[in-house]
Design a protein around this motif. Sequence first.
Motif, PDB file in Angstrom:
ATOM      1  N   ASP A 124       0.844  -1.209   0.000  1.00  0.00           N
ATOM      2  CA  ASP A 124       0.000   0.000   0.000  1.00  0.00           C
ATOM      3  C   ASP A 124       0.878   1.257   0.000  1.00  0.00           C
ATOM      4  OD1 ASP A 124      -2.053  -1.772   0.225  1.00  0.00           O
ATOM      5  OD2 ASP A 124      -2.484  -1.363   2.338  1.00  0.00           O
ATOM      6  N   GLY A 125       0.392   2.297  -0.600  1.00  0.00           N
ATOM      7  CA  GLY A 125       1.083   3.594  -0.575  1.00  0.00           C
ATOM      8  C   GLY A 125       2.036   3.763  -1.738  1.00  0.00           C
ATOM      9  N   GLU A 126       2.736   4.897  -1.739  1.00  0.00           N
ATOM     10  CA  GLU A 126       3.631   5.222  -2.859  1.00  0.00           C
ATOM     11  C   GLU A 126       5.032   4.698  -2.564  1.00  0.00           C
ATOM     12  OE1 GLU A 126       3.095   9.395  -3.686  1.00  0.00           O
ATOM     13  OE2 GLU A 126       1.248   8.951  -4.753  1.00  0.00           O
ATOM     14  N   TYR A 127       5.133   3.421  -2.652  1.00  0.00           N
ATOM     15  CA  TYR A 127       6.387   2.746  -2.333  1.00  0.00           C
ATOM     16  C   TYR A 127       6.651   1.661  -3.356  1.00  0.00           C
ATOM     17  CZ  TYR A 127       5.746   5.003   2.166  1.00  0.00           C
ATOM     18  OH  TYR A 127       5.574   5.937   3.148  1.00  0.00           O
ATOM     19  N   PHE A 128       7.932   1.378  -3.516  1.00  0.00           N
ATOM     20  CA  PHE A 128       8.337   0.235  -4.346  1.00  0.00           C
ATOM     21  C   PHE A 128       9.020  -0.759  -3.409  1.00  0.00           C
ATOM     22  CE2 PHE A 128      11.708  -1.758  -7.053  1.00  0.00           C
ATOM     23  CZ  PHE A 128      10.841  -2.536  -7.807  1.00  0.00           C
ATOM     24  N   CYS A 129       8.562  -1.987  -3.429  1.00  0.00           N
ATOM     25  CA  CYS A 129       9.035  -2.952  -2.430  1.00  0.00           C
ATOM     26  C   CYS A 129       9.487  -4.246  -3.101  1.00  0.00           C
ATOM     27  CB  CYS A 129       7.898  -3.251  -1.458  1.00  0.00           C
ATOM     28  SG  CYS A 129       8.378  -4.392  -0.159  1.00  0.00           S
ATOM     29  N   TYR A 130      10.646  -4.722  -2.681  1.00  0.00           N
ATOM     30  CA  TYR A 130      11.106  -6.025  -3.191  1.00  0.00           C
ATOM     31  C   TYR A 130      11.864  -6.770  -2.099  1.00  0.00           C
ATOM     32  CZ  TYR A 130      15.650  -3.680  -3.954  1.00  0.00           C
ATOM     33  OH  TYR A 130      16.814  -3.000  -3.792  1.00  0.00           O
ATOM     34  N   THR A 131      12.068  -8.060  -2.326  1.00  0.00           N
ATOM     35  CA  THR A 131      12.827  -8.870  -1.359  1.00  0.00           C
ATOM     36  C   THR A 131      14.106  -9.377  -2.004  1.00  0.00           C
ATOM     37  OG1 THR A 131      11.595 -10.855  -1.971  1.00  0.00           O
ATOM     38  CG2 THR A 131      10.825  -9.649  -0.033  1.00  0.00           C
ATOM     39  N   ARG A 132      15.123  -9.470  -1.163  1.00  0.00           N
ATOM     40  CA  ARG A 132      16.387 -10.086  -1.569  1.00  0.00           C
ATOM     41  C   ARG A 132      16.580 -11.325  -0.706  1.00  0.00           C
ATOM     42  NH1 ARG A 132      20.737  -7.288  -3.452  1.00  0.00           N
ATOM     43  NH2 ARG A 132      22.019  -8.266  -1.869  1.00  0.00           N
ATOM     44  N   HIS A 133      16.963 -12.447  -1.315  1.00  0.00           N
ATOM     45  CA  HIS A 133      17.231 -13.668  -0.549  1.00  0.00           C
ATOM     46  C   HIS A 133      18.748 -13.785  -0.415  1.00  0.00           C
ATOM     47  CE1 HIS A 133      13.083 -15.585  -0.739  1.00  0.00           C
ATOM     48  NE2 HIS A 133      12.976 -14.353  -1.180  1.00  0.00           N
ATOM     49  N   GLU A 134      19.235 -13.377   0.728  1.00  0.00           N
ATOM     50  CA  GLU A 134      20.678 -13.222   0.915  1.00  0.00           C
ATOM     51  C   GLU A 134      21.272 -14.382   1.707  1.00  0.00           C
ATOM     52  OE1 GLU A 134      21.123  -9.448   2.843  1.00  0.00           O
ATOM     53  OE2 GLU A 134      20.782  -8.339   0.973  1.00  0.00           O
ATOM     54  N   PRO A 135      22.580 -14.627   1.528  1.00  0.00           N
ATOM     55  CA  PRO A 135      23.220 -15.667   2.356  1.00  0.00           C
ATOM     56  C   PRO A 135      23.129 -15.294   3.837  1.00  0.00           C
ATOM     57  CG  PRO A 135      24.846 -14.448   1.023  1.00  0.00           C
ATOM     58  CD  PRO A 135      23.499 -14.013   0.571  1.00  0.00           C
ATOM     59  N   ILE A 136      23.116 -16.309   4.690  1.00  0.00           N
ATOM     60  CA  ILE A 136      23.014 -16.066   6.134  1.00  0.00           C
ATOM     61  C   ILE A 136      24.356 -15.594   6.678  1.00  0.00           C
ATOM     62  CG2 ILE A 136      22.597 -17.194   8.360  1.00  0.00           C
ATOM     63  CD1 ILE A 136      20.589 -18.998   6.889  1.00  0.00           C
ATOM     64  N   GLY A 137      25.451 -16.138   6.147  1.00  0.00           N
ATOM     65  CA  GLY A 137      26.788 -15.736   6.599  1.00  0.00           C
ATOM     66  C   GLY A 137      27.673 -16.954   6.789  1.00  0.00           C
ATOM     67  N   VAL A 138      28.245 -17.072   7.978  1.00  0.00           N
ATOM     68  CA  VAL A 138      29.092 -18.234   8.278  1.00  0.00           C
ATOM     69  C   VAL A 138      28.182 -19.341   8.825  1.00  0.00           C
ATOM     70  CG1 VAL A 138      30.981 -19.117   9.695  1.00  0.00           C
ATOM     71  CG2 VAL A 138      31.066 -16.762   8.815  1.00  0.00           C
ATOM     72  N   VAL A 139      28.237 -20.483   8.185  1.00  0.00           N
ATOM     73  CA  VAL A 139      27.386 -21.593   8.598  1.00  0.00           C
ATOM     74  C   VAL A 139      28.250 -22.692   9.209  1.00  0.00           C
ATOM     75  CG1 VAL A 139      25.735 -23.306   7.808  1.00  0.00           C
ATOM     76  CG2 VAL A 139      25.766 -21.064   6.745  1.00  0.00           C
TER      77      VAL A 139
END
Length: 505
Positions: free
Chosen positions: A153-168
């Motif tokens: 909702d609203g005047e926004y542009f929204c997306y998701t990034r699927h990023e690595p967690i880090g050190v596993v």
Amino acid sequence: MRRSKCKMALPLPFTEAIRNPQVKFTKIFINNEFVNSTSGKMFQVTNPATEVKIADVQAGDKADVNKAVAAATRALDFDSPWQSMDASKRGRLLDKLADLMERDTAYIASLEVITCGKPYRDAFFVDVLSSVRVLRYFAGFADKITGKTIPIDGEYFCYTRHEPIGVVGQIIPWNFPIPMMIYKIAPALACGNTVVLKPAEQTPLSALYIADLIKEAGFPPGVVNVVPGFGPTAGAAIASHPGVDKVCFTGSVEIGRQVMKMAADSNLKRLNLELGGKSPIVVFEDADMDYSIEKCHHALFFNAGQCCMAGSRTYVHEDIYDTFVQRSVDRANIRIVGDPMDTATESGPQLDHAQFKKILAMIESGVEDGATLRCGGQRHGDIGYFIKPTVFSDVTEDMRIGREEIFGPVQCIIKFKTLEEVITRANSSDYGIAAAIFTSDIDKVMLFTSRVKAGTVWVNCYNWLTPQTSFGGVKQSGIGRELGESAINEYTEVKTVTMKAPAKV
Ligand code: NAI
Ligand code: MG
């Protein structure tokens, strides 16, 4: 587990190099180098079929885990080669590792046989080549891990990034050392994480050899680090390290619980657990008898019973119970137990003296609790940790053998009358990794598959694990899933990016 359909054949006749492979790597692998342990301590690796020492391996502990975590953290630095690498290149590196493992299948299988005691045929086709398929599956995923654009909702542009967690941090067991390593490192690397892995103290050799292949494939230093050592030292150091962002563990429920506590008490690191099982297989009177006897036999005795998903409660309908039991005993009696390097061998020894003793004690408890011992029940031969294929009938869930994980070649056959009853009994366990039903009645299949509490349900088949399908447990069999698309979710964090936009887009 699925045997590869590839054209590779066993390297017959076995040469001396296959029977007694030269052990090339026994040191700790950090930053693409093999180094000695900080403490200078070593531990012995022993062949369970002969009880003869194979090698002394450097024993990593907290100090070495600290070094490995530092290397894995540096490998994620802003301008590091791994951080800036194209996702498609990560995929090509995984594919290259698959090529190298395939090239060295005969040697890697030999290492696995001398440390685990599993039959060479299984080590070659199942452990090594099925792991190659898993690497190729996740290689293909590396540049297909995508987010979404979300119409908020609203005047926004929204997306998701699927990023690595880090050190596993990854802590693995000894029953399938290569698949356990690959199931964990392949999705972690496809997603861009770095890894500190601890193989089981009984079976560190294949992980160290594969570490060298990781370097040969061209992975940058620090991306994968392998620290052999013991659980309470090296394992606990990984689980409680503040610089480790996620820990993935496969092993016993007891240690899984401890790992979860360490993860919580240190830095609330993310967690996957793949633990034990007491998986029910339900056989109805309308199933193909010969086929289901063979499948139930294999479901339990494969890998000498040392499988988290072993079909260790065989529920058989009362109308066919006596015949099924007798014929299962006949099958167990002709199972070929012996030299893992003999291609006719179906079962090798148990992993070590501790497992051997635990299984014999469980067999004793079965007799004391009133189950009927139909065959086996004792040691096989004088040297090595071999146990005769054992079948119990008249087992019930209040007996230890009907309730607890045995992790050995002990089939427990239980009688039932109705579908509703058997579903309740199947679900009465604390575990829930797998379940199976053998029947030709689709209504029974539909009800069973929807009601049984398990991470995987097989219908008229068993042990059919593939790279494409998620695997893991409900209840105390674990948390999270390995393999399939699920594994990609397990090794990424979702980041939501919301931008103020001048007008709705
Ligand atoms: P375990 O759970 O002690 O060992 C598995 C891994 O955890 C090994 O790498 C070990 O070094 C590590 N570990 C042990 N203690 C630790 C600690 N305090 N902190 C961190 N890591 C630790 O399993 P074990 O003793 O080898 O076998 C005992 C029983 O566990 C078996 O009889 C079987 O019932 C079950 N098991 C289940 C497996 C599965 O595939 N789900 C695999 C191996 C064992
Ligand atoms: Mg243990």
